[in-house]
Design a protein around this motif. Structure first.
Motif, PDB file in Angstrom:
ATOM      1  N   ARG A   1       0.833  -1.197   0.000  1.00  0.00           N
ATOM      2  CA  ARG A   1       0.000   0.000   0.000  1.00  0.00           C
ATOM      3  C   ARG A   1       0.877   1.260   0.000  1.00  0.00           C
ATOM      4  N   PHE A   2       1.981   1.220   0.777  1.00  0.00           N
ATOM      5  CA  PHE A   2       2.900   2.349   0.825  1.00  0.00           C
ATOM      6  C   PHE A   2       3.528   2.603  -0.544  1.00  0.00           C
ATOM      7  N   VAL A   3       3.934   1.539  -1.224  1.00  0.00           N
ATOM      8  CA  VAL A   3       4.548   1.683  -2.543  1.00  0.00           C
ATOM      9  C   VAL A   3       3.534   2.222  -3.552  1.00  0.00           C
ATOM     10  N   ILE A   4       2.304   1.759  -3.481  1.00  0.00           N
ATOM     11  CA  ILE A   4       1.272   2.247  -4.408  1.00  0.00           C
ATOM     12  C   ILE A   4       0.980   3.729  -4.166  1.00  0.00           C
ATOM     13  N   ASP A   5       0.879   4.112  -2.898  1.00  0.00           N
ATOM     14  CA  ASP A   5       0.654   5.531  -2.586  1.00  0.00           C
ATOM     15  C   ASP A   5       1.832   6.387  -3.031  1.00  0.00           C
ATOM     16  N   TYR A   6       3.030   5.880  -2.813  1.00  0.00           N
ATOM     17  CA  TYR A   6       4.222   6.603  -3.251  1.00  0.00           C
ATOM     18  C   TYR A   6       4.234   6.729  -4.771  1.00  0.00           C
ATOM     19  N   TRP A   7       3.874   5.656  -5.459  1.00  0.00           N
ATOM     20  CA  TRP A   7       3.850   5.668  -6.922  1.00  0.00           C
ATOM     21  C   TRP A   7       2.884   6.735  -7.431  1.00  0.00           C
ATOM     22  N   LYS A   8       1.733   6.852  -6.794  1.00  0.00           N
ATOM     23  CA  LYS A   8       0.761   7.861  -7.214  1.00  0.00           C
ATOM     24  C   LYS A   8       1.304   9.277  -7.028  1.00  0.00           C
TER      25      LYS A   8
ATOM     26  N   GLY B   1       3.684  11.807 -11.320  1.00  0.00           N
ATOM     27  CA  GLY B   1       3.426  13.051 -12.020  1.00  0.00           C
ATOM     28  C   GLY B   1       4.693  13.785 -12.444  1.00  0.00           C
ATOM     29  N   ASN B   2       5.829  13.393 -11.900  1.00  0.00           N
ATOM     30  CA  ASN B   2       7.097  14.017 -12.270  1.00  0.00           C
ATOM     31  C   ASN B   2       7.424  13.660 -13.706  1.00  0.00           C
ATOM     32  N   TRP B   3       7.910  14.616 -14.478  1.00  0.00           N
ATOM     33  CA  TRP B   3       8.127  14.368 -15.903  1.00  0.00           C
ATOM     34  C   TRP B   3       9.266  13.380 -16.149  1.00  0.00           C
ATOM     35  N   VAL B   4      10.320  13.406 -15.338  1.00  0.00           N
ATOM     36  CA  VAL B   4      11.432  12.474 -15.538  1.00  0.00           C
ATOM     37  C   VAL B   4      10.972  11.055 -15.251  1.00  0.00           C
ATOM     38  N   VAL B   5      10.284  10.878 -14.148  1.00  0.00           N
ATOM     39  CA  VAL B   5       9.795   9.548 -13.771  1.00  0.00           C
ATOM     40  C   VAL B   5       8.778   9.056 -14.792  1.00  0.00           C
ATOM     41  N   SER B   6       7.913   9.935 -15.236  1.00  0.00           N
ATOM     42  CA  SER B   6       6.888   9.561 -16.210  1.00  0.00           C
ATOM     43  C   SER B   6       7.496   9.107 -17.537  1.00  0.00           C
ATOM     44  N   ILE B   7       8.451   9.857 -18.042  1.00  0.00           N
ATOM     45  CA  ILE B   7       9.081   9.506 -19.324  1.00  0.00           C
ATOM     46  C   ILE B   7       9.884   8.224 -19.203  1.00  0.00           C
ATOM     47  N   THR B   8      10.652   8.079 -18.132  1.00  0.00           N
ATOM     48  CA  THR B   8      11.447   6.857 -17.989  1.00  0.00           C
ATOM     49  C   THR B   8      10.557   5.635 -17.818  1.00  0.00           C
TER      50      THR B   8
ATOM     51  N   THR C   1      15.082   9.466  -6.547  1.00  0.00           N
ATOM     52  CA  THR C   1      14.068   8.693  -7.271  1.00  0.00           C
ATOM     53  C   THR C   1      14.271   8.823  -8.770  1.00  0.00           C
ATOM     54  N   GLN C   2      14.548  10.026  -9.231  1.00  0.00           N
ATOM     55  CA  GLN C   2      14.788  10.242 -10.657  1.00  0.00           C
ATOM     56  C   GLN C   2      16.027   9.484 -11.120  1.00  0.00           C
TER      57      GLN C   2
END
Length: 130
Positions: free
Chosen positions: A12-19, A23-30, A104-105
């Motif tokens: 649950r913690f990982v899913i909440d963190y993922w949400k 939204g970050n553009w670097v994380v989203s593109i990668t 994270t990035q």
């Protein structure tokens, strides 16, 4: 019982963190490129599987000859590596890098690098032998 509860709370913690971080553009593109490269590896492997010989060169760190050869199903290690490294980086970034977005990035950028190198290695092996 405690193990299941602990696993559920960690997930649950990982899913909440993922949400929160998706939204970050670097994380989203990668993320998009890593999943795309994983799918391309799987498609490429399935497409070339009927044309593969009984032994394929895979272990390039070993001496030249029969030691480098492996069964074609060992090529599935490359897409599996992409997926395992991506999931591992997701969990590590959720547990240890939640407060610092730059780490994270960097973890997701290394996932992209692993995915790219695995795709190139698989493509070179498959197009070398077929």
């Amino acid at each position: 019982m405690n193990i299941a509860r602990s696993l559920r709370s960690s997930l649950r913690f990982v899913i909440d963190y993922w949400k929160s971080v998706s939204g970050n553009w670097v994380v989203s593109i990668t993320n998009k490129f890593v999943l795309l490269l994983f799918l391309l590896c799987v498609i490429l492997l399935i497409w070339r599987l009927p044309n593969l010989p009984s032994q394929v060169p895979l272990w390039y760190a070993k001496p030249w000859g029969n030691d480098q050869l492996a069964h074609p199903f060992w090529l599935a290690i490359l897409p599996a590596t992409i997926l395992m490294f991506y999931i591992l980086n997701l969990f590590v970034s959720a547990k240890f890098c939640a407060k610092h977005l730059i780490f994270t990035q960097l973890l997701f950028a290394t996932s992209l690098l692993v995915a790219l190198l695995s795709f190139i290695a698989l493509a070179k092996i498959l197009f070398l032998i077929t």
